[in-house]
Design a protein around this motif. Structure first.
Motif, PDB file in Angstrom:
ATOM      1  N   MET A   1       0.859  -1.195   0.000  1.00 36.53           N
ATOM      2  CA  MET A   1       0.000   0.000   0.000  1.00 36.53           C
ATOM      3  C   MET A   1       0.892   1.242   0.000  1.00 36.53           C
ATOM      4  SD  MET A   1      -2.944   1.115   2.736  1.00 36.53           S
ATOM      5  CE  MET A   1      -3.872  -0.390   2.407  1.00 36.53           C
ATOM      6  N   SER A   2       0.590   2.180  -0.890  1.00 36.00           N
ATOM      7  CA  SER A   2       1.421   3.378  -0.988  1.00 36.00           C
ATOM      8  C   SER A   2       1.190   4.290   0.208  1.00 36.00           C
ATOM      9  CB  SER A   2       1.098   4.131  -2.276  1.00 36.00           C
ATOM     10  OG  SER A   2      -0.256   4.529  -2.302  1.00 36.00           O
ATOM     11  N   GLU A   3       2.223   5.037   0.572  1.00 40.49           N
ATOM     12  CA  GLU A   3       2.138   5.962   1.704  1.00 40.49           C
ATOM     13  C   GLU A   3       1.249   7.134   1.342  1.00 40.49           C
ATOM     14  OE1 GLU A   3       5.126   8.677   4.487  1.00 40.49           O
ATOM     15  OE2 GLU A   3       5.944   7.225   3.058  1.00 40.49           O
ATOM     16  N   ILE A   4       0.424   7.576   2.286  1.00 35.43           N
ATOM     17  CA  ILE A   4      -0.455   8.733   2.054  1.00 35.43           C
ATOM     18  C   ILE A   4       0.392   9.983   1.898  1.00 35.43           C
ATOM     19  CG2 ILE A   4      -2.262  10.190   3.056  1.00 35.43           C
ATOM     20  CD1 ILE A   4      -3.279   7.714   4.511  1.00 35.43           C
ATOM     21  N   GLN A   5       0.084  10.760   0.886  1.00 26.14           N
ATOM     22  CA  GLN A   5       0.773  12.023   0.646  1.00 26.14           C
ATOM     23  C   GLN A   5      -0.134  13.183   1.037  1.00 26.14           C
ATOM     24  OE1 GLN A   5       4.054  12.161  -0.591  1.00 26.14           O
ATOM     25  NE2 GLN A   5       3.895   9.958  -0.165  1.00 26.14           N
ATOM     26  N   TYR A   6       0.369  14.081   1.871  1.00 25.45           N
ATOM     27  CA  TYR A   6      -0.398  15.244   2.308  1.00 25.45           C
ATOM     28  C   TYR A   6       0.096  16.498   1.599  1.00 25.45           C
ATOM     29  CZ  TYR A   6      -1.871  12.177   6.124  1.00 25.45           C
ATOM     30  OH  TYR A   6      -2.387  11.149   6.864  1.00 25.45           O
ATOM     31  N   LEU A   7      -0.787  17.484   1.448  1.00 26.89           N
ATOM     32  CA  LEU A   7      -0.392  18.752   0.835  1.00 26.89           C
ATOM     33  C   LEU A   7       0.669  19.460   1.667  1.00 26.89           C
ATOM     34  CD1 LEU A   7      -3.851  20.126  -0.336  1.00 26.89           C
ATOM     35  CD2 LEU A   7      -1.941  19.431  -1.791  1.00 26.89           C
ATOM     36  N   TRP A   8       0.578  19.332   2.974  1.00 30.69           N
ATOM     37  CA  TRP A   8       1.573  19.870   3.897  1.00 30.69           C
ATOM     38  C   TRP A   8       1.627  18.960   5.115  1.00 30.69           C
ATOM     39  CZ3 TRP A   8      -2.390  23.116   2.050  1.00 30.69           C
ATOM     40  CH2 TRP A   8      -3.580  23.089   2.807  1.00 30.69           C
ATOM     41  N   ALA A   9       2.577  19.185   5.979  1.00 26.04           N
ATOM     42  CA  ALA A   9       2.739  18.320   7.146  1.00 26.04           C
ATOM     43  C   ALA A   9       1.501  18.414   8.032  1.00 26.04           C
ATOM     44  CB  ALA A   9       3.973  18.725   7.930  1.00 26.04           C
ATOM     45  N   PRO A  10       0.938  17.269   8.474  1.00 27.38           N
ATOM     46  CA  PRO A  10      -0.207  17.305   9.387  1.00 27.38           C
ATOM     47  C   PRO A  10       0.151  18.005  10.688  1.00 27.38           C
ATOM     48  CG  PRO A  10       0.092  15.097   8.476  1.00 27.38           C
ATOM     49  CD  PRO A  10       1.311  15.895   8.105  1.00 27.38           C
TER      50      PRO A  10
END
Length: 236
Positions: A1-10
């Motif tokens: 499963m690919s790692e979740i990518q966020y627009l910026w750091a949570p």
């Protein structure tokens, strides 16, 4: 499963130290009980009749937490910045529709806290029937000491609570004077929320709340829990 990518750091996990350990208590939510000492309810112009009324609550974001000992800037948008000294209950176990007799099973520990308040904004909102968020839920407004594990001790139902500003006593009461005690608060809150580990409950403040200004130093104490310190800095 690919790692979740966020627009910026949570957002970071906001947490408090736990006395006697090297771990921290992650804060999930902050519930605050309004007008839970009779004399404070009277000084706010809203007396409480426990026989006909129920507790009420407001929330603060976890991001408002600041450790005891900090210096915080005098907040924007207010000219009447108030202290409110409180016992804080730290929840360590999930619970929903909890009976009063079982409420102590949810308690992880206790802390001393300050519910810092932009009183002028709160009162305007109150009189206009609006939410209290601007007056209560703002940056660095939930000051808290380290969490003291309950470790099987009886639920706190008595003990001195007091606060000083620059060494002058402003608030002094006893936990036995709470209108709704800790068990009652947990049982009532759990009718409306699934309480979870990491929740904090600020249980209410005694009479004597008042304003502070830049340069002031607030100190407070709750018997069996500890001491709290807050320094008021200059506005940003």
């Amino acid at each position: 499963m690919s790692e979740i990518q966020y627009l910026w750091a949570p957002s970071p996990v906001y947490s408090l130290p736990v006395r006697g350990t090297g771990v921290r208590f992650p804060v999930r939510r902050i519930f605050c009980v309004g007008r839970n000492y009779h004399a404070h309810a009277v000084e706010m112009g809203r007396p409480v009749d426990k026989a006909t009324m129920s507790p009420f609550y407001f929330l603060k974001d976890a991001s408002t937490v600041v450790d005891s000992g900090a210096t915080v800037p005098y907040p924007a948008g207010t000219s009447n910045y108030h202290f409110e000294m409180e016992l804080v209950v730290a929840i360590g176990k999930a619970g929903f529709r909890v009976a009063e007799a079982d409420a102590d099973e949810l308690i992880y520990g206790y802390a001393a806290g300050l519910d810092m308040t932009r009183r002028d904004l709160q009162l305007v909102a109150r009189e206009q029937g609006r939410p209290w968020d601007l007056g209560k839920n703002f940056e660095k407004s939930a000051v808290c000491t380290e969490i003291v594990p309950a470790a099987g001790q009886a639920v706190l139902d008595k003990g001195a609570i007091h606060l000083e500003v620059n060494g002058e006593t402003k608030q002094r009461a006893d936990l036995s004077m709470l209108i709704w005690n800790i068990r009652e608060i947990i049982a009532d809150l759990s009718k409306f929320y699934h309480l979870e580990a990491g929740d904090l409950i600020y249980t209410g403040t005694p009479e004597g709340v008042g304003a502070v200004k830049p340069g002031d130093r607030i100190t407070g104490h709750v018997d069996g829990v500890g001491d709290i310190v807050l320094n008021i800095g200059q506005p940003e």
